[in-house]
Write a protein that holds these residues in place. Structure first.
Motif, PDB file in Angstrom:
ATOM      1  N   SER A 145      -1.655  -4.883  -4.685  1.00 55.92           N
ATOM      2  CA  SER A 145      -2.666  -5.526  -5.527  1.00 55.92           C
ATOM      3  C   SER A 145      -2.507  -7.043  -5.587  1.00 55.92           C
ATOM      4  O   SER A 145      -3.338  -7.731  -6.172  1.00 55.92           O
ATOM      5  N   GLU A 146      -1.432  -7.550  -5.011  1.00 56.06           N
ATOM      6  CA  GLU A 146      -1.185  -8.990  -4.989  1.00 56.06           C
ATOM      7  C   GLU A 146      -1.834  -9.602  -3.749  1.00 56.06           C
ATOM      8  O   GLU A 146      -2.611  -8.948  -3.063  1.00 56.06           O
ATOM      9  N   ASP A 147      -1.487 -10.843  -3.459  1.00 57.72           N
ATOM     10  CA  ASP A 147      -2.088 -11.547  -2.330  1.00 57.72           C
ATOM     11  C   ASP A 147      -1.019 -12.236  -1.494  1.00 57.72           C
ATOM     12  O   ASP A 147      -0.932 -13.464  -1.465  1.00 57.72           O
ATOM     13  N   THR A 148      -0.179 -11.429  -0.844  1.00 57.00           N
ATOM     14  CA  THR A 148       0.879 -11.943   0.018  1.00 57.00           C
ATOM     15  C   THR A 148       0.866 -11.166   1.327  1.00 57.00           C
ATOM     16  O   THR A 148       0.166 -10.148   1.443  1.00 57.00           O
ATOM     17  N   SER A 149       1.660 -11.608   2.287  1.00 54.81           N
ATOM     18  CA  SER A 149       1.750 -10.840   3.531  1.00 54.81           C
ATOM     19  C   SER A 149       2.360  -9.465   3.246  1.00 54.81           C
ATOM     20  O   SER A 149       1.964  -8.463   3.851  1.00 54.81           O
ATOM     21  N   GLY A 150       3.309  -9.403   2.319  1.00 59.71           N
ATOM     22  CA  GLY A 150       3.875  -8.110   1.929  1.00 59.71           C
ATOM     23  C   GLY A 150       2.853  -7.213   1.262  1.00 59.71           C
ATOM     24  O   GLY A 150       2.880  -5.993   1.433  1.00 59.71           O
ATOM     25  N   SER A 151       1.924  -7.826   0.531  1.00 56.16           N
ATOM     26  CA  SER A 151       0.850  -7.059  -0.106  1.00 56.16           C
ATOM     27  C   SER A 151      -0.016  -6.384   0.940  1.00 56.16           C
ATOM     28  O   SER A 151      -0.409  -5.220   0.796  1.00 56.16           O
ATOM     29  N   ARG A 152      -0.325  -7.117   1.993  1.00 58.03           N
ATOM     30  CA  ARG A 152      -1.128  -6.558   3.088  1.00 58.03           C
ATOM     31  C   ARG A 152      -0.410  -5.371   3.719  1.00 58.03           C
ATOM     32  O   ARG A 152      -1.024  -4.342   4.018  1.00 58.03           O
ATOM     33  N   VAL A 153       0.892  -5.493   3.910  1.00 56.13           N
ATOM     34  CA  VAL A 153       1.676  -4.407   4.505  1.00 56.13           C
ATOM     35  C   VAL A 153       1.638  -3.174   3.610  1.00 56.13           C
ATOM     36  O   VAL A 153       1.401  -2.059   4.086  1.00 56.13           O
ATOM     37  N   ALA A 154       1.870  -3.357   2.318  1.00 54.89           N
ATOM     38  CA  ALA A 154       1.836  -2.233   1.382  1.00 54.89           C
ATOM     39  C   ALA A 154       0.457  -1.582   1.387  1.00 54.89           C
ATOM     40  O   ALA A 154       0.337  -0.353   1.406  1.00 54.89           O
ATOM     41  N   ALA A 155      -0.591  -2.401   1.383  1.00 55.84           N
ATOM     42  CA  ALA A 155      -1.955  -1.868   1.409  1.00 55.84           C
ATOM     43  C   ALA A 155      -2.211  -1.119   2.710  1.00 55.84           C
ATOM     44  O   ALA A 155      -2.799  -0.022   2.690  1.00 55.84           O
ATOM     45  N   ASN A 156      -1.782  -1.671   3.828  1.00 53.52           N
ATOM     46  CA  ASN A 156      -1.984  -0.986   5.111  1.00 53.52           C
ATOM     47  C   ASN A 156      -1.315   0.380   5.119  1.00 53.52           C
ATOM     48  O   ASN A 156      -1.879   1.364   5.611  1.00 53.52           O
TER      49      ASN A 156
END
Length: 95
Positions: free
Chosen positions: A17-28
């Motif tokens: 739910s955040e806006d970081t590169s790690g956030s994208r990974v978790a979302a993916n």
């Protein structure tokens, strides 16, 4: 789902739910669990972008997925999944 896995899943959802590169990974990861064919698969090398705790959380949840026939909406709610789709895929889906 045991308490440790619930906590790991909650941290992944919060990260997504955040806006970081790690956030994208978790979302993916979460979206691939929901529907990889429609929302994209998960590249394990993306874990290189995560901190140690997030990697442990992802692996904890992945282990749970491997042992249980359950989709994430049953655990975190359909609205949470639809929110991730809208945020990270730029669309809303009923699937």
């Amino acid at each position: 789902m045991d308490e440790e896995t619930k906590i790991a899943l909650a941290r992944l959802v919060a990260l997504a739910s955040e806006d970081t590169s790690g956030s994208r990974v978790a979302a993916n990861f979460l979206l691939a669990w929901w529907n990889a064919a429609e929302l994209g698969g998960f590249d394990p090398t993306e874990m290189w972008l995560l901190d140690e705790l997030a990697v442990r959380d992802l692996l904890q949840v992945a282990s749970f997925i491997g042992r249980n026939n359950v989709y994430p909406d049953a655990l975190i709610g359909r609205e949470a999944i639809l929110g991730l789709i809208a945020r990270w895929r730029g669309r809303v889906t009923a699937d």
